[in-house]
Design a protein around this motif. Structure first.
Motif, short mmCIF file in Angstrom:
data_model
loop_
_atom_site.label_atom_id
_atom_site.label_comp_id
_atom_site.label_asym_id
_atom_site.label_seq_id
_atom_site.Cartn_x
_atom_site.Cartn_y
_atom_site.Cartn_z
N UNK B 88 0.83 -1.21 0.00
CA UNK B 88 0.00 0.00 0.00
C UNK B 88 0.86 1.25 0.00
N UNK B 89 1.92 1.22 0.81
CA UNK B 89 2.83 2.38 0.87
C UNK B 89 3.48 2.60 -0.50
N UNK B 90 3.97 1.49 -1.08
CA UNK B 90 4.67 1.62 -2.37
C UNK B 90 3.73 2.11 -3.47
N UNK B 91 2.47 1.63 -3.45
CA UNK B 91 1.54 1.99 -4.52
C UNK B 91 0.88 3.35 -4.33
N UNK B 92 0.39 3.59 -3.11
CA UNK B 92 -0.43 4.79 -2.90
C UNK B 92 0.38 6.00 -2.49
N UNK B 93 1.34 5.78 -1.61
CA UNK B 93 2.00 6.92 -0.96
C UNK B 93 3.20 7.39 -1.76
N UNK B 94 4.03 6.45 -2.22
CA UNK B 94 5.28 6.82 -2.85
C UNK B 94 5.04 7.69 -4.08
N UNK B 98 5.81 11.35 -0.76
CA UNK B 98 5.82 11.75 0.65
C UNK B 98 6.55 10.71 1.49
N UNK B 99 7.57 11.14 2.17
CA UNK B 99 8.38 10.19 2.94
C UNK B 99 8.03 10.15 4.42
N UNK B 100 7.29 11.15 4.88
CA UNK B 100 6.99 11.18 6.31
C UNK B 100 6.14 9.99 6.75
N UNK B 101 5.39 9.45 5.79
CA UNK B 101 4.57 8.29 6.14
C UNK B 101 5.41 7.01 6.13
N UNK B 102 6.57 7.08 5.48
CA UNK B 102 7.41 5.90 5.31
C UNK B 102 7.82 5.30 6.64
N UNK B 238 -4.78 9.91 2.85
CA UNK B 238 -5.73 9.26 3.77
C UNK B 238 -7.03 8.93 3.04
N UNK B 239 -7.54 9.91 2.32
CA UNK B 239 -8.81 9.71 1.62
C UNK B 239 -8.67 8.65 0.51
N UNK B 240 -7.51 8.67 -0.17
CA UNK B 240 -7.29 7.70 -1.25
C UNK B 240 -7.23 6.27 -0.69
N UNK B 241 -6.55 6.11 0.45
CA UNK B 241 -6.45 4.77 1.06
C UNK B 241 -7.85 4.28 1.43
N UNK B 242 -8.69 5.18 1.93
CA UNK B 242 -10.07 4.78 2.30
C UNK B 242 -10.88 4.46 1.04
#
Lengths: 465, 334
Positions: B88-94, B98-102, B238-242
């Protein structure tokens, strides 16, 4: 002069005052009506009702429910005093309580009003084309850029259209103006989801008013009848007069001795006893006949058959985890315990007295074998298995399944962002007639930052072309 | 001999993945406080990718070893959960850079590796399936649920970072302490024999009090630390993950209903796990309504997402460790 006056020909004339009173009356009714519709369709009410539903469902998950485990389960978990309180409060059967049913009714009303007031009217937007916007209007969009391009107007427009199409937009061009839209069907999400929820409610109501269900433990050779099924007072049909005979039932084990699967061979018999269908069922493989489904729900050994000095005796077996046990009380607070793992395993016989810390193994007898217990001959003749059959007839099920499709489809559509892009090309005001002033902008409700980056990338690409 | 080798290969993949997640956490922390930020973050992302690939291999070899779909007990589900957090981190966040969520995602994945590895032995060994689980529905019903839980956790973690960038430090601390207390109740329920009534009280009491106080303290803003542009990015994550997690949860709940109907003749029986999955679904349905109708500010919505995270933890792990019963007791300890 008040109210109405009847003329000689019977015609009724209403005075000005009466008209005013009537007007104010209808105005009042209209006001109440508007207030009621606004309140019942309000999103705030939805949130309050969903929160209440969440609290009630949480309570139902926390407290064992009587329909699932009986009152004994509540007592076991909370002790007799607290259990009594929970039962009296209705928490131990919260999903059948008046408060819960009222809440569900209120939520239904809220969904119906919300759907017709806020959700379904938005379907019209799907048909309406995007308006053509001028540069000044585009510059008021949440995301907008203006830049100069050295390409010819046709090349610039074609490049922009090609880029947008590659990103999944449907593009329309009108002279120097361009509109593009993607994820239009994402706007259907609330409509499809709400249709799904309303369909689900219809299916559940139909099931609860017209279906029937039940459970029965049946031994081989016995038949299952539906006449004592649980069904609603509103049930309009007739319970089936055909029955199901259990021909044979057995358990398949893993090499480690744990249950792998339970099987029951069943025959459907019509009212004359003629076999209509025969099938072996197992967990996850039910029998279906004339709209009724029969499920392999549980399995166990019901009776232990032994012989004391050639005197046949049958003892009831109880499930004790992986084992089954029967108890034979003796004088002086002693008891004989018969323990068996499965139908083929040897019978283990224990004695237990009140003053002993644990039971003592007296003997182990194979199937058909004999042993001597203090001068009494005991023959182990076998066990009688019992299959637990769950059955149900659910006329609302196709509607519920249809609702499931709508709900999954609707909620999946909600993940699709709806994006709209406008652009206009003009001659550059800088005086260089070869340059074009491109104004591009757009809007979206979901993923605003990704969208802004997308538009920025498009702009950079056009600038570089 | 062959079986032992497969088991060893599976354990090696799992351990490499767990160590990668732990190293990624420290790399993200070093990146935030040290020099060569870009390079260190790059290393951290490579470590997360390595962990994800190794865990994929571990799950596959576990399936080969067990000769069945490898999602049948709590240990296996923790592997899937950590896999989904990293994926999820690799697909949605990266993608949003944004690295703060890493560091939070890596920390959460590491905690789930530890949680899984410290589970009682009977929860880790490959055991035969009970009759109810011998069905193709298992691989249709369970994975979407575990992946949705992981996405909801990513959403909640993203909301914590959003609170930080929006300057709501007090609310952030209160929300973080609430999550830690909820996690403590779950861990105590898993590894100790403390009476579950006390643990239920700890979980529910700290969640209600913590989130109430976090809500009340939203008015307090440390403006010096606020960076609204970054807060908006984390709000979007956050909204995208939901928006991805909710369809998966819906699919998981509905396929569970279809399975139950196929196996027992009823698609809904108010089983505790079913009920709690419904509560989680309701909380995210409320989130979507509040977001679409602009009923709450982004900061308040971030707290709704954190409440969702706590409910997700309760549904996924609290159910087993806090002493609930029902049909879904396959991973129960007590």
């Amino acid at each position: 002069m008040n109210g109405t006056q009847q003329l000689h020909n019977g015609e009724v004339v209403t005075s000005n005052k009466a008209i005013a009173e009537n007007k104010s009356f209808f105005y009042f009714i209209d006001k109440i009506n508007t207030w009621l519709v606004n309140s019942l369709s309000s999103v705030k009410l939805t949130i309050v009702l969903l929160s209440l539903l969440a609290v009630m469902v949480l309570l139902g998950a926390w407290c064992p429910q009587i329909p699932q485990g009986g009152p004994g389960k509540v007592v076991e978990q909370f002790g007799p005093q607290t259990a009594d309180y929970l039962i009296k409060m209705g928490i131990a059967d919260i999903f059948h309580s008046l408060a819960f049913l009222l809440l569900i009714s209120f939520i239904t009303v809220n969904i119906i009003f919300g759907s017709f007031r806020h959700v379904f009217p938005k379907l019209k937007l799907l048909k309406s084309p995007m308006p053509w916007l001028r540069a000044e209007q585009i510059n008021k969009m949440p995301v907008h850029y203006q830049f100069e391009s050295s390409l010819s107007p046709a090349d610039c427009e074609n490049n922009l259209a090609r880029t947008l199409k590659r990103l999944g937009y449907s593009v329309c061009i009108n002279g120097s103006q361009l509109t593009a839209e993607s994820g239009k069907f994402g706007r259907l999400a609330p409509t499809v989801t709400h249709i799904g929820l309303l369909t689900l409610l219809a299916g559940v109501i139909l099931s609860s008013w017209t279906g029937f269900s039940g459970f029965k433990g049946v031994c081989p050779g016995e038949t299952l009848s539906f006449l004592d099924a649980e069904h609603s007072q509103l049930w309009l049909g007739k319970l089936p007069n055909w029955t199901v005979r259990v021909n044979e039932t057995h358990r398949e084990d893993y090499p480690s001795g744990e249950a792998k699967q339970w099987y029951s061979n069943l025959s459907v018999l019509d009212r004359n006893g003629k076999v209509q269908k025969t099938q072996t069922i197992s967990v996850n493989e039910p029998l279906s006949y004339n709209g009724v489904d029969v499920y392999q729900s549980s399995w166990g050994l019901k009776t232990l058959k032994i012989r004391f000095n050639n005197d046949a005796k049958q003892l009831s077996l109880q499930s004790m985890g992986k084992l089954f046990a029967a108890f034979l009380p003796l004088p002086q607070n002693a008891v004989i315990i018969f323990s068996i793992r499965d139908a083929q395993a040897p019978l283990r016989i224990f004695a237990k007295r009140e003053d002993w810390s644990s039971p003592k193994l007296l003997s182990q007898v194979p199937l058909g074998g004999q042993t001597d217990l203090g001068g009494v001959s005991l023959i182990y003749e076998g066990t009688v298995a019992q299959t637990g059959l769950q059955y149900k007839c659910d006329p609302g099920l196709p509607i519920v399944y249809l609702a499931f499709i709508f709900i999954i489809g609707g909620i999946s559509l909600a993940a699709v962002p709806h994006r709209q892009v406008w652009a206009q090309l003009k001659e550059s005001p800088s005086g260089n007639n070869n340059n074009q002033l491109v104004t591009i902008g757009g809007t979206t409700k979901k993923g605003k930052i990704s969208f802004a980056r997308q538009i920025e990338n498009i702009m950079e690409k056009l600038k570089n072309d | 001999m062959t079986e032992l080798t497969i088991s060893q290969v599976q354990m090696t993949f799992t351990n490499v993945s767990g160590i990668s997640a732990l190293l990624a956490f420290w790399a993200f922390v070093l990146g935030a406080i040290g020099k060569w930020k870009t390079k260190v973050y790059r290393v951290a992302e490579i470590l997360i990718l390595l962990g994800f690939v190794c865990l994929t291999a571990a799950i596959i070899t576990r399936g080969i070893e067990a000769n069945r779909f490898p999602l049948a007990n709590l240990y296996e589900s923790t592997l899937w959960f950590a896999w989904a957090i990293m994926g999820g981190y690799l697909l949605l966040v990266r993608r949003l850079g944004q690295n703060q969520l890493g560091w939070l995602a890596a920390l959460f994945a590491t905690m789930f590796f530890l949680y899984g590895s410290w589970l009682p032995g009977n929860q880790q060994v490959i055991t035969p399936l009970v009759p109810a689980l011998v069905s193709y529905w298992r691989q249709i019903h369970v994975p979407p649920l575990i992946i949705s839980y992981a996405l909801f956790c990513l959403s909640g973690l993203s909301s914590l970072v959003e609170l930080w960038y929006a300057g709501h430090i007090r609310s952030l601390i209160l929300a973080a302490v609430t999550i830690v207390l909820a996690g403590t109740a779950i861990c105590l329920g898993t590894y100790t024999s403390i009476d579950t009534v006390w643990l239920q009280l700890l979980f529910v009491g700290s969640s209600i009090a913590g989130m109430f106080l976090a809500w009340r303290n939203l008015s307090h803003i440390a403006t010096a630390k606020a960076d609204q542009a970054k807060a908006n990015v984390y709000d979007e994550i956050s909204s995208k993950a939901i928006s991805v997690g909710l369809p998966l949860l819906t699919f998981g709940i509905i396929t569970g209903g279809l399975w139950a109907n196929h196996a027992w003749g009823t698609y809904w029986s108010w089983d505790p796990k079913e009920s709690m999955a419904l509560v989680t679904w309701i909380s995210y349905a409320a989130y979507i309504h509040l977001r679409v109708h602009h009923e709450l500010s982004a900061e308040r919505l971030s707290l709704v997402s954190i409440i969702g995270l706590i409910l997700t933890l309760l549904t996924y792990l609290g159910f087993n460790s806090l002493g609930f019963g029902g049909l879904h007791s396959y991973g129960r300890f007590k």
